[in-house]
Design an enzyme around this catalytic site. Structure first.
Site, mmCIF file in Angstrom:
data_model
loop_
_atom_site.group_PDB
_atom_site.id
_atom_site.type_symbol
_atom_site.label_atom_id
_atom_site.label_comp_id
_atom_site.label_asym_id
_atom_site.label_seq_id
_atom_site.Cartn_x
_atom_site.Cartn_y
_atom_site.Cartn_z
ATOM 1 C CG ASP A 158 -0.247 0.142 2.547
ATOM 2 O OD1 ASP A 158 0.817 -0.491 2.726
ATOM 3 O OD2 ASP A 158 -0.753 0.874 3.429
ATOM 4 C CD GLU A 205 4.163 1.134 7.169
ATOM 5 O OE1 GLU A 205 4.850 1.452 8.151
ATOM 6 O OE2 GLU A 205 3.842 1.958 6.299
HETATM 7 N N1 BES Z 1 8.728 3.169 5.478
HETATM 8 C C1 BES Z 1 8.147 4.105 6.364
HETATM 9 C C2 BES Z 1 8.919 4.285 7.646
HETATM 10 C C3 BES Z 1 10.345 4.745 7.524
HETATM 11 C C4 BES Z 1 10.745 5.627 6.532
HETATM 12 C C5 BES Z 1 11.282 4.297 8.418
HETATM 13 C C6 BES Z 1 12.068 6.024 6.438
HETATM 14 C C7 BES Z 1 12.583 4.717 8.342
HETATM 15 C C8 BES Z 1 12.992 5.573 7.326
HETATM 16 C C9 BES Z 1 6.720 3.676 6.668
HETATM 17 O O1 BES Z 1 6.020 3.313 5.508
HETATM 18 C C10 BES Z 1 5.977 4.833 7.260
HETATM 19 O O2 BES Z 1 5.773 5.794 6.564
HETATM 20 N N2 BES Z 1 5.575 4.740 8.529
HETATM 21 C C11 BES Z 1 4.776 5.753 9.141
HETATM 22 C C12 BES Z 1 4.032 5.215 10.319
HETATM 23 C C13 BES Z 1 2.741 4.526 9.989
HETATM 24 C C14 BES Z 1 2.047 4.097 11.265
HETATM 25 C C15 BES Z 1 1.815 5.364 9.160
HETATM 26 C C16 BES Z 1 5.613 6.883 9.626
HETATM 27 O O3 BES Z 1 6.785 6.707 9.982
HETATM 28 O O4 BES Z 1 5.078 7.999 9.649
HETATM 29 MN MN MN Z 2 7.129 2.087 4.302
HETATM 30 MN MN MN Z 3 5.365 5.219 4.491
#
Ligand code: BES
Ligand code: MN
Ligand code: MN
Length: 453
Positions: A88, A152
């Protein structure tokens, strides 16, 4: 390994085309308008896993978007790697800031531009192609399982239950995730931690209806003014967060750990220039790498209320709202922080307004071990393909499910990310360098090889 290099060079164009095909599917999990596209994307991932050599693939429905599961079991006596990723993507807006369609991938100057190019379709797909390389050259040294989810970006709310009810199916020795970034192609690195998250929504209500700002202005509390003041009060003059108890459980790093963290290559001038800011900002007493890696934060993600249309309308709005996130570090707990935020926010509200605070999804921070066999396999794999020892770093983003891999499945995770901080993930013009995509496909088989040894 020669067989891998040969297979890759013979199939490079196709490996790229297949990723572009996946990027054309607008699998935006947050917007119900795209529900059928999300489903179509799950099916595409399933087909790709099958073609790559999985001998069992299935789409597992959830109350939300489906999870794609696949496996190739070579021998039950061999170790098993569980690959996690997500198909996604974040919504593409604001659309007018994209130089080309977010779901019409283009390659320009060696970069693939599309929503999801890096986060996470491009990185997840490297594992599918790496499996193909190993399977088709009969060199897969261990068992591989895939769990690719479609929620995710909206908090993985159905994945915890899936872990609980599928412990046997998901049995593995390590979880391998490519959904983080590295420093650069010159400086390979491995993230050894992720921040947690507490995500709140607040509403401030004043008068029972919008009022004329001349007739009533100055005599009735303006919820937008009040909300801004409340938000501003949550950082002090040193940019410390003022919520009582907020830092109580924060793990303070030793001088040696801080020194190690700050020895990673980082150019503050370049950082500022790249972001178009004259000055950086943050908690006093900490460097930029510490501020994003090991310190907690509080940020407004969106704020609204009153008149925001064209021209000027004189109005004293009845309501104002904001979405506020806090990034957490070990050993803060998401629920606990959400609780103290709510209590604090209610306590600072003046009697002239009423307040509503609700918590959205959250997640726990994690640190991953650097002395494990899996970490060492990742280190050795990167050393093999980059010719340099990777640097351990602490990532600022969050992948809430990683804490649950440990709590529910008892599994540690290796964060083998190939993204770059300037890949514009969640922003307009998201990109992923073609070179990083192929470097990932080249590196992953070595992880499996060294982990299985
Ligand atoms: N892949 C990201 C997280 C990420 C990006 C970790 C760059 C380390 C470096 C993930 O898809 C993401 O965006 N996570 C969200 C949290 C989620 C609960 C929506 C975030 O970090 O905001
Ligand atoms: Mn991600
Ligand atoms: Mn992300």
């Amino acid at each position: 390994m020669q067989a891998w290099t040969d297979y890759m060079s013979q199939n490079k164009d196709r490996f790229l085309d297949e990723l572009l095909e996946l990027l054309r599917i607008p699998s935006v999990s947050a917007d119900s308008k795209y529900k059928d596209d999300v489903k179509r994307c799950a099916e595409a991932v399933k087909d790709n896993l099958q073609k790559a050599g999985c001998d069992k693939v299935e789409i597992c429905p959830t109350p939300g978007h489906p999870i794609v599961y696949g496996e190739k079991i070579v021998d039950s006596k061999l170790p098993t790697v569980l690959v996690y990723g997500h198909y996604d993507v974040q919504p593409a807006d604001p659309l007018e800031l994209w130089n080309s369609g977010p779901f019409e991938p283009v390659i320009k100057d060696g970069k693939i531009y599309a929503r999801g190019a890096c986060d996470d379709k491009g990185q997840m797909f490297m594992h599918v192609k790496a499996l193909e390389v190993m399977a088709k050259t009969n060199t897969l040294p261990c068992n591989v399982k895939f769990m690719i989810e479609g929620e995710e970006e909206v908090g993985s709310s159905n994945l915890g239950k899936f872990l609980e009810t599928n412990k046997e199916k998901l049995k593995a020795d390590i979880v391998l995730v490519s959904d983080t970034s590295m420093i650069s192609m010159e400086h390979p690195s491995i993230e050894t931690g992720l921040r947690g998250l507490a995500y709140m929504e607040v509403e401030v209500v004043g008068p029972n209806r919008d009022l004329h700002s001349g007739v009533y202005g100055g005599a009735v509390a303006n919820p937008v003014n009040i909300l801004c003041k409340m938000i501003a009060s949550m950082h002090d003059e040193n940019n410390h967060i003022t919520i009582p108890g907020f830092y109580d459980k924060v793990d303070n790093l030793s001088d040696t750990e801080r020194k190690a963290l700050n020895s990673a290559p980082f150019d503050l001038e370049e950082y500022k220039k790249e972001l178009g800011v004259k000055e950086n900002w943050g908690e006093k007493g900490y460097t930029t790498l510490e501020r994003t890696g090991v310190r907690p934060t509080l940020d407004v993600n969106g704020i609204w209320g009153g008149y925001t249309g064209e021209g000027a309308k004189t109005v004293l709005p009845s309501k104002a709202s904001a979405k506020i996130s806090m990034r957490l570090v070990p050993h803060q707990s998401s629920d606990e922080i959400a609780g103290i935020f709510k209590k604090h926010f209610e306590s600072i509200a003046p009697a002239s307004v009423t307040i509503k605070v609700t918590a959205h999804h959250g997640g726990e921070p994690v640190v991953t071990p650097t002395d494990s066999k899996a970490y060492k396999a990742a280190e050795k794999a990167l050393k093999t393909t980059f010719g340099k020892d990777p640097i351990p770093t602490r990532g600022g983003g969050s992948i809430p499910i990683v804490a649950l891999f440990e709590n529910i499945l008892g599994l540690k995770t290796v964060l083998l990310g190939f993204g770059l901080d300037n890949d514009n993930i969640h922003s307009p013009n998201e990109k992923y360098d073609v070179a990083n995509y192929f470097k990932g496909i080249e590196t992953i088989p070595y992880f499996h090889k060294y982990f299985a040894e």
